[in-house]
Design an enzyme around this catalytic site. Structure first.
Site, PDB file in Angstrom:
ATOM      1  N   CYS A 174       0.834  -1.207   0.000  1.00  0.00           N
ATOM      2  CA  CYS A 174       0.000   0.000   0.000  1.00  0.00           C
ATOM      3  C   CYS A 174       0.870   1.258   0.000  1.00  0.00           C
ATOM      4  O   CYS A 174       1.458   1.565  -1.026  1.00  0.00           O
ATOM      5  CB  CYS A 174      -0.997  -0.058   1.153  1.00  0.00           C
ATOM      6  SG  CYS A 174      -2.496   0.870   0.767  1.00  0.00           S
TER       7      CYS A 174
ATOM      8  N   GLU B 126      -0.854  13.029  -1.177  1.00  0.00           N
ATOM      9  CA  GLU B 126      -1.176  12.895   0.258  1.00  0.00           C
ATOM     10  C   GLU B 126      -0.127  13.636   1.100  1.00  0.00           C
ATOM     11  O   GLU B 126      -0.442  14.225   2.127  1.00  0.00           O
ATOM     12  CB  GLU B 126      -1.209  11.412   0.654  1.00  0.00           C
ATOM     13  CG  GLU B 126      -1.507  11.192   2.141  1.00  0.00           C
ATOM     14  CD  GLU B 126      -1.501   9.727   2.566  1.00  0.00           C
ATOM     15  OE1 GLU B 126      -1.183   8.845   1.743  1.00  0.00           O
ATOM     16  OE2 GLU B 126      -1.817   9.472   3.739  1.00  0.00           O
TER      17      GLU B 126
ATOM     18  N   HIS C  59      -3.687  -5.259   0.333  1.00  0.00           N
ATOM     19  CA  HIS C  59      -3.087  -5.787   1.572  1.00  0.00           C
ATOM     20  C   HIS C  59      -3.146  -7.313   1.579  1.00  0.00           C
ATOM     21  O   HIS C  59      -4.088  -7.893   2.128  1.00  0.00           O
ATOM     22  CB  HIS C  59      -3.831  -5.244   2.790  1.00  0.00           C
ATOM     23  CG  HIS C  59      -3.646  -3.791   3.001  1.00  0.00           C
ATOM     24  ND1 HIS C  59      -2.735  -3.274   3.886  1.00  0.00           N
ATOM     25  CD2 HIS C  59      -4.255  -2.731   2.421  1.00  0.00           C
ATOM     26  CE1 HIS C  59      -2.791  -1.957   3.849  1.00  0.00           C
ATOM     27  NE2 HIS C  59      -3.705  -1.598   2.968  1.00  0.00           N
TER      28      HIS C  59
ATOM     29  N   GLU D 187      -1.581  -9.300   3.350  1.00  0.00           N
ATOM     30  CA  GLU D 187      -1.461  -9.832   4.718  1.00  0.00           C
ATOM     31  C   GLU D 187      -2.825 -10.134   5.340  1.00  0.00           C
ATOM     32  O   GLU D 187      -2.925 -10.923   6.273  1.00  0.00           O
ATOM     33  CB  GLU D 187      -0.653  -8.857   5.604  1.00  0.00           C
ATOM     34  CG  GLU D 187      -1.354  -7.576   6.031  1.00  0.00           C
ATOM     35  CD  GLU D 187      -1.285  -6.440   5.006  1.00  0.00           C
ATOM     36  OE1 GLU D 187      -1.039  -6.734   3.815  1.00  0.00           O
ATOM     37  OE2 GLU D 187      -1.502  -5.277   5.385  1.00  0.00           O
TER      38      GLU D 187
END
Ligand code: GLN
Length: 550
Positions: A382, A406, A508, A510
């Site tokens: 990410c 960002e 993600h 994970e």
């Protein structure tokens, strides 16, 4: 009809209610029952999505895009099932539903109160999953500690459910602490007695007491706990500290926690648990044949729970590779051009973690450059992928001021930009791109070799994306988009061809790694790190031999 097991906690927080609940669920599942777990959290946030990791650890995301408590990650990793929006409910969500109904006029002029309106909504949600999911057994973990003001309505709801359902359809497991006093050389039962008393005052009497303890409970002590807490002696369960959380199901099996639950639920015939795969995994986990050092670069590394799913994914992938993954925490704020070599040179792989905000991003970019230039296996998740793109734009394409908007909303080279649909959103809660999306994988890429498929689904939690305006230039210089969303064209995976393992993903992986199904990207990342470690050893041995000869 589902049967219900409630899990409460006493004496202190952090006793591992989630692990005990997941272990019990695992045992019941291994005996052939269809089981799920849900968590009720007493805080007022509607979900933990807006909470800082310092407050609440990692925010877990389900397939259907719920931002949830990290315990749901344990449930999925242990049970190898998907959880959903239904599996995590907070006080905030309960109140939101009740207040919305009040505004609609659904209460027909009545005064809306904690009892019955809030407790009715809690009960409705506690029983909903059992009705809709076709489960045999639903385990419900009540967050917080018995005696907290904010958990009172939840305990009251459990009391009412116990009163309403047939006796054999529900039971309460209370997890508590038996502290060891060094000076007295004794385990102490008084805090447990008090917490059971507190629970009883609230109208709920536990059927089973699970005791977290550093020392083994003697027979006399178990008897004492049973007598003063008014449970059967075999319902006092010892839960001593384990070397890994994955051992807890076997410890609970030895203590017969599942059998005692099933008997209380009046289920008398059940098969032996099938834990073959689980034991195989544990065996590999405990007897690794090699070791790799993986740098985890993030800004919350001092916090155990902030990268929970990543750390667990390393455990799953390590066991699969019969390799111990030694995670070296590297604080991204303390990395710069001067110390990067010193801090990263012993590593066999580098994972740059997800995150939000500017703090620590320059350190991440420095680390990524080092990994790219030194052929160190790199895996960016990410924000980790986004910073890999920024690094590439700066140091390969020569756009010195490239950034993500960002971090710098005035950057002249916005290689990471805000997603179009995010631009009109002002609310922060539940508004990111959340949950599972398709990713089409290009053939003959590293990503394709890893997944062995051309279409996968992975979970997301982000507002920013790779700016496709830069894609041609990136690809011409060797960084390709190996995975894209087939509908929107959003870049989901990037990789560098001329590198042993350099991969970044916008999603993600994970969040989908389980004991039975380790995430493929983690498995292959560890494989690449193993190859590097092996190569290093060979080179060192060669150098030593050469030195001995000369
Ligand atoms: N902050 C980045 C975004 O919102 C990355 C988010 C993340 O790492 N989960 O896109």
């Amino acid at each position: 009809m589902a049967k219900y097991i409630f899990v409460t906690g006493g004496v202190t927080s952090s006793l591992g209610k989630g692990i005990i609940a997941a272990s019990l669920a695992k045992l019941l599942q291994a005996r052939g029952f269809k089981v799920t777990i849900q968590k009720f959290d007493p805080y007022i946030n509607v979900d933990p999505g807006t909470l800082n990791p310092y407050e609440h650890g990692e925010c877990y995301v389900t397939e259907d895009g719920a931002e949830t408590d990290l315990d749901l990650g344990h449930y999925e990793r242990f049970l190898n099932i998907h959880t959903s929006q239904l599996n995590n409910v907070t006080t905030g969500r309960i109140y939101q539903t009740v207040i919305n109904k009040e505004r609609e006029g659904a209460y027909l002029g009545k005064t809306v109160q904690v009892i019955p309106h809030i407790t009715d909504e809690i009960k409705r949600r506690m029983l909903l999953i059992g009705k809709e999911g076709g489960y045999d057994i639903v385990i419900t973990e009540i967050g917080g500690t018995v005696g907290d003001i904010e958990s009172l309505p939840f305990v009251e709801a459990v009391r009412q459910i116990q009163w309403e359902l047939p006796e054999e359809d529900c039971l309460v497991v209370h997890l508590t602490l038996i502290p060891y006093l060094k000076a007295a050389k004794e385990l102490k039962t008084k805090p447990t007695q008090h917490s059971v008393k507190l629970l009883s005052q609230e109208g709920v009497h536990p059927d089973i007491i699970v005791c977290r303890t550093e020392r083994s409970l003697s027979k006399e002590l178990r008897r004492k706990i049973a007598l003063f807490c008014n449970v059967r002696e075999d319902a006092v369960i010892e839960a001593s500290d384990a070397s890994t959380i994955y051992e807890v199901p076997l410890m609970m099996l030895k203590e017969k926690l599942d059998v005692i639950c099933l008997k209380k639920l009046n289920v008398t015939i059940f098969p032996d648990p099938d834990l073959k795969e689980w034991k195989l995994f544990l065996d590999k986990l405990k007897h690794p044949k090699s070791v790799v050092n993986i740098g985890l670069i993030g800004k919350y590394i001092e916090l155990q729970d902030a990268y929970k799913s990543i750390l667990e994914s390393f455990i799953h992938a390590g066991a699969m590779n019969e390799c111990k993954v030694n995670v070296v925490n590297v604080h991204s704020e303390h990395l710069d051009d001067q110390n990067v070599e010193e801090k990263l040179k012993e590593l066999d792989g580098l994972l740059v973690a997800p995150g939000f905000g500017n703090r620590g991003t320059e350190g991440k970019i420095t680390a990524i450059r080092y990994a790219r230039e030194n052929h160190l296996p790199f895996f960016g998740i990410c924000l980790g992928m986004q910073m890999a793109c920024v690094e590439f734009a700066r140091n390969v394409l020569g756009h010195q001021q490239a950034h993500s908007v960002e971090m710098d909303d005035k950057t002249p080279e916005p290689v990471i930009d805000m997603m179009e649909e995010q631009k009109k959103i002002t609310n922060k809660g539940g508004t990111m791109r959340l949950g599972a999306y398709d990713c089409a994988i290009q053939e003959q890429t590293l990503a394709h070799g890893i997944y062995g498929q051309t279409l996968i689904q992975e979970r997301h939690r982000h507002r920013y994306e790779f700016n496709n305006r830069y894609l041609t230039a990136f690809e011409e210089h060797g960084m390709i988009a190996s995975g894209k969303n087939p509908d929107s064209g959003l870049v989901e995976m990037i990789e560098i061809k001329d590198h042993p393992f350099f991969i970044g993903v916008q999603f993600h992986p994970e969040l989908k790694s389980t004991v039975e199904r380790p995430a493929p990207l983690f498995v292959h990342f560890i494989q690449a790190a193993k190859a590097r470690a092996h190569q290093k050893q060979k080179t060192e041995a060669g150098a030593l031999a050469a030195a001995a000869r000369s």
